[in-house]
Design a protein around this motif. Structure first.
Motif, PDB file in Angstrom:
ATOM      1  N   UNK A   1       0.811  -1.216   0.000  1.00  0.00           N
ATOM      2  CA  UNK A   1       0.000   0.000   0.000  1.00  0.00           C
ATOM      3  C   UNK A   1       0.844   1.266   0.000  1.00  0.00           C
ATOM      4  N   UNK A   2       1.948   1.235   0.758  1.00  0.00           N
ATOM      5  CA  UNK A   2       2.801   2.426   0.842  1.00  0.00           C
ATOM      6  C   UNK A   2       3.448   2.744  -0.505  1.00  0.00           C
ATOM      7  N   UNK A   3       3.970   1.708  -1.177  1.00  0.00           N
ATOM      8  CA  UNK A   3       4.585   1.919  -2.485  1.00  0.00           C
ATOM      9  C   UNK A   3       3.545   2.346  -3.511  1.00  0.00           C
ATOM     10  N   UNK A   4       2.347   1.764  -3.418  1.00  0.00           N
ATOM     11  CA  UNK A   4       1.273   2.131  -4.341  1.00  0.00           C
ATOM     12  C   UNK A   4       0.888   3.596  -4.162  1.00  0.00           C
ATOM     13  N   UNK A   5       0.796   4.042  -2.935  1.00  0.00           N
ATOM     14  CA  UNK A   5       0.460   5.444  -2.659  1.00  0.00           C
ATOM     15  C   UNK A   5       1.543   6.377  -3.172  1.00  0.00           C
TER      16      UNK A   5
END
Length: 395
Positions: free
Chosen positions: A3-7
């Motif tokens: 999720x962090x990389x996607x954001x």
């Protein structure tokens, strides 16, 4: 992707798209008609695009570029088309994206550092020369020759032949040329050679076109053009695979641009439908017009979803070392056809909604209506794309 990389990716995509949108709206769109009338745009635009980092996207840092995934670049490609509203500007301004990849991948380190950084700084222009008069999509049948000559003047290739429909052909400082170095017929005798634009014996003839009016397009004539052997890219006979591999990135870029141009047509048609009144009512109050707009949006949405999926898959395959996976190549071919068909539909519907104004030079839809056919042909015509997709799928 967590999720962090996607954001983080989504934030980077949004920031890049916003930069591109402002560049396109402020420095391209207001000038397109004048540039079309002049048949070219100022070379200073290359420098400006380079200052924003646009020319260097996807290139190694050591050469002055910025590595970028397909997923990151996608919104930028779309925004340039949607807000710049000119295929001609995009074609020439970014012609290095088809001319330089073989140099980056296959040239010697010295040649890479000689050629690539000045192009990414906007100081030089790079082009790709594959197509020949009478040759069309049949790359394996090309006839331009490069004969090795090791006489007293040094180790050179002597090039003879012609190339046509070459984007940036009139102004290119570096031209990546597909040549026949061997006696073999077909793909096995093809090599790639980098030709400096100021080499004696190279002449150019400007071509007049239906669209892309501000993109200089030329036929190139090679008359005993002597090219130092150090500009051979890779090994002799390896050129055909380079050409085929180069097409993947070009076709994804064409699909993304087609999506942006489709959105530009919808933008103009929707604005016109809201403002234009007939029989006492705004056009958008008529069911037939609303349905046309919905049909446009329906095709745009499907194209957008597909290109996002193909880009994400491409990033994953590249990370896994399977860049030319057959199933992905097939998807690219079908996507390129679908996206350009969407562009064709949206241009046609937009012109219809604008009515007489849609037939006038200066409207976005009129320009895109003329430009759509080259998008459906360039990078591989529809028929070629279907056949290639079928073969990649094992059909």
């Amino acid at each position: 992707m967590d999720a962090e990389l996607q954001a983080e990716l989504q934030a980077d995509r949004a920031a890049l798209a916003d930069t591109v949108r402002r560049f396109a709206e402020n420095e391209i769109a207001p000038n397109v008609q004048a540039w079309d009338d002049a048949g070219e745009f100022p070379r200073a635009l290359y420098t400006r695009a380079a200052q924003l980092g646009l020319l260097g996207l996807s290139y190694p840092e050591e050469l002055g570029g910025t590595p970028a995934s397909y997923s990151l670049k996608l919104p930028a490609w779309v925004a340039l088309a949607r807000h710049g509203k000119s295929g001609g500007v995009l074609a020439s301004l970014f012609s290095h994206n088809i001319g330089l990849p073989p140099v980056v991948l296959h040239a010697s380190d010295a040649v890479r550092h000689e050629v690539v950084p000045p192009v990414l700084r906007g100081e030089k222009i790079a082009a790709l020369a594959i197509t020949e008069p009478g040759g069309g999509s049949d790359v394996a049948a090309l006839r331009t020759t490069a004969r090795r000559d090791t006489d007293g003047a040094g180790d050179h290739y002597v090039v003879n032949g012609e190339k046509t429909f070459i984007t940036s052909g009139m102004r290119a400082d570096w031209i990546t040329v597909a040549v026949r170095t061997g006696q073999e017929r077909g793909a096995s005798g093809i090599s790639m050679l980098l030709v400096p634009g100021d080499t004696p014996g190279l002449s150019r003839t400007r071509l007049s076109k239906m669209g892309w009016l501000c993109s200089d397009t030329a036929t190139l004539h090679f008359d005993n053009v002597r090219v130092p052997a150090r500009y051979l890219l890779g090994k002799e006979g390896a050129g055909f695979r380079m050409v085929m591999g180069n097409f993947n990135g070009e076709r994804i870029g064409l699909a993304a641009s087609a999506l942006g141009f489709s959105q530009a047509c919808l933008d103009e048609a929707l604005a016109w439908a809201r403002e234009r009144k007939t029989f006492g009512h705004a056009l958008i109050e008529h069911q037939a017009v609303r349905h046309k707009l919905v049909d446009m949006q329906m095709r745009i949405a499907s194209t957008e979803a597909w290109i996002e999926a193909v880009s994400t898959e491409g990033d994953a395959l590249e990370a896994a070392g399977r860049f030319n996976a057959p199933e992905w190549v097939a998807q690219i071919c079908m996507l390129k056809n679908h996206a350009t068909q969407t562009m064709q539909f949206c241009a046609d519907q937009a012109v219809q909604i604008l009515g007489g104004m849609g037939f006038m030079r200066g409207t976005v839809s009129e320009r895109i209506y003329r430009e759509v056919k080259v998008m459906m042909i360039g990078g591989g015509a529809e028929e070629i794309m279907k056949e290639l997709a079928a073969r990649q799928l094992g059909w």
